[in-house]
Design a protein around this motif. Sequence first.
Motif, PDB file in Angstrom:
ATOM      1  N   ALA A   7       0.837  -1.196   0.000  1.00  0.00           N
ATOM      2  CA  ALA A   7       0.000   0.000   0.000  1.00  0.00           C
ATOM      3  C   ALA A   7       0.874   1.250   0.000  1.00  0.00           C
ATOM      4  O   ALA A   7       1.563   1.534   0.975  1.00  0.00           O
ATOM      5  CB  ALA A   7      -0.912  -0.012   1.219  1.00  0.00           C
ATOM      6  N   ILE A   8       0.825   1.963  -1.097  1.00  0.00           N
ATOM      7  CA  ILE A   8       1.622   3.173  -1.243  1.00  0.00           C
ATOM      8  C   ILE A   8       0.826   4.352  -0.691  1.00  0.00           C
ATOM      9  O   ILE A   8      -0.200   4.744  -1.253  1.00  0.00           O
ATOM     10  CB  ILE A   8       1.990   3.429  -2.720  1.00  0.00           C
ATOM     11  CG1 ILE A   8       2.687   2.202  -3.305  1.00  0.00           C
ATOM     12  CG2 ILE A   8       2.852   4.680  -2.857  1.00  0.00           C
ATOM     13  CD1 ILE A   8       2.856   2.254  -4.811  1.00  0.00           C
ATOM     14  N   GLY A   9       1.306   4.868   0.414  1.00  0.00           N
ATOM     15  CA  GLY A   9       0.645   6.009   1.027  1.00  0.00           C
ATOM     16  C   GLY A   9       0.909   7.275   0.229  1.00  0.00           C
ATOM     17  O   GLY A   9       2.028   7.525  -0.210  1.00  0.00           O
ATOM     18  N   VAL A  10      -0.123   8.063   0.047  1.00  0.00           N
ATOM     19  CA  VAL A  10      -0.020   9.317  -0.695  1.00  0.00           C
ATOM     20  C   VAL A  10      -0.209  10.463   0.282  1.00  0.00           C
ATOM     21  O   VAL A  10      -1.239  10.555   0.951  1.00  0.00           O
ATOM     22  CB  VAL A  10      -1.073   9.388  -1.828  1.00  0.00           C
ATOM     23  CG1 VAL A  10      -0.993  10.722  -2.545  1.00  0.00           C
ATOM     24  CG2 VAL A  10      -0.888   8.229  -2.795  1.00  0.00           C
ATOM     25  N   ASN A  11       0.801  11.303   0.375  1.00  0.00           N
ATOM     26  CA  ASN A  11       0.775  12.455   1.271  1.00  0.00           C
ATOM     27  C   ASN A  11       1.050  13.693   0.417  1.00  0.00           C
ATOM     28  O   ASN A  11       2.162  13.876  -0.073  1.00  0.00           O
ATOM     29  CB  ASN A  11       1.837  12.289   2.358  1.00  0.00           C
ATOM     30  CG  ASN A  11       1.860  13.438   3.347  1.00  0.00           C
ATOM     31  OD1 ASN A  11       1.338  14.519   3.079  1.00  0.00           O
ATOM     32  ND2 ASN A  11       2.473  13.206   4.488  1.00  0.00           N
ATOM     33  N   ALA A  12       0.042  14.537   0.248  1.00  0.00           N
ATOM     34  CA  ALA A  12       0.169  15.712  -0.617  1.00  0.00           C
ATOM     35  C   ALA A  12       1.237  16.687  -0.135  1.00  0.00           C
ATOM     36  O   ALA A  12       1.784  17.460  -0.921  1.00  0.00           O
ATOM     37  CB  ALA A  12      -1.174  16.429  -0.728  1.00  0.00           C
TER      38      ALA A  12
END
Length: 150
Positions: free
Chosen positions: A34-39
Amino acid sequence: MKKAVFPGSFDPITLGHVDVIKRGLNIFDEIIIAIGVNADKKYMFSLEERIKHIGIAFKNEPKIKIKSYAGLTVDFCKSENASYILRGLRNSTDFTYEQSIAQANATLAEIESVFLICAPEVSFISSSIVRDVIRNKGDYRKMVPNGIYI
């Protein structure tokens, strides 16, 4: 079915990640990378590149799924019907950091964390070290899976 989520930014995926994931396949029926996306975070590689790199590393492994998500990891676990979070530990500092997160996750969603100790030969590798080697035009190939040329 025992399903685990292995969360991270994977910027880039390293041999340390691969070590933990491959050993996790002996425990779980399915692992979702699971690739976490943090803007707010600046990544060296785009989400698409990170998905591609992970796909190369696990191209022949049907028990691996690759997905991205934003928000709390426990919420992603619930949406995927995963009861476990898989994490790798390189050292005691990792343990101290991960322990608090695991306890919070268990409180928030009754999600169990499973920790695997990284193999000694890859325990020094981190994504930040690999990025530094790449930025300084060093040979990173012994730190990432075969076939990943950046």
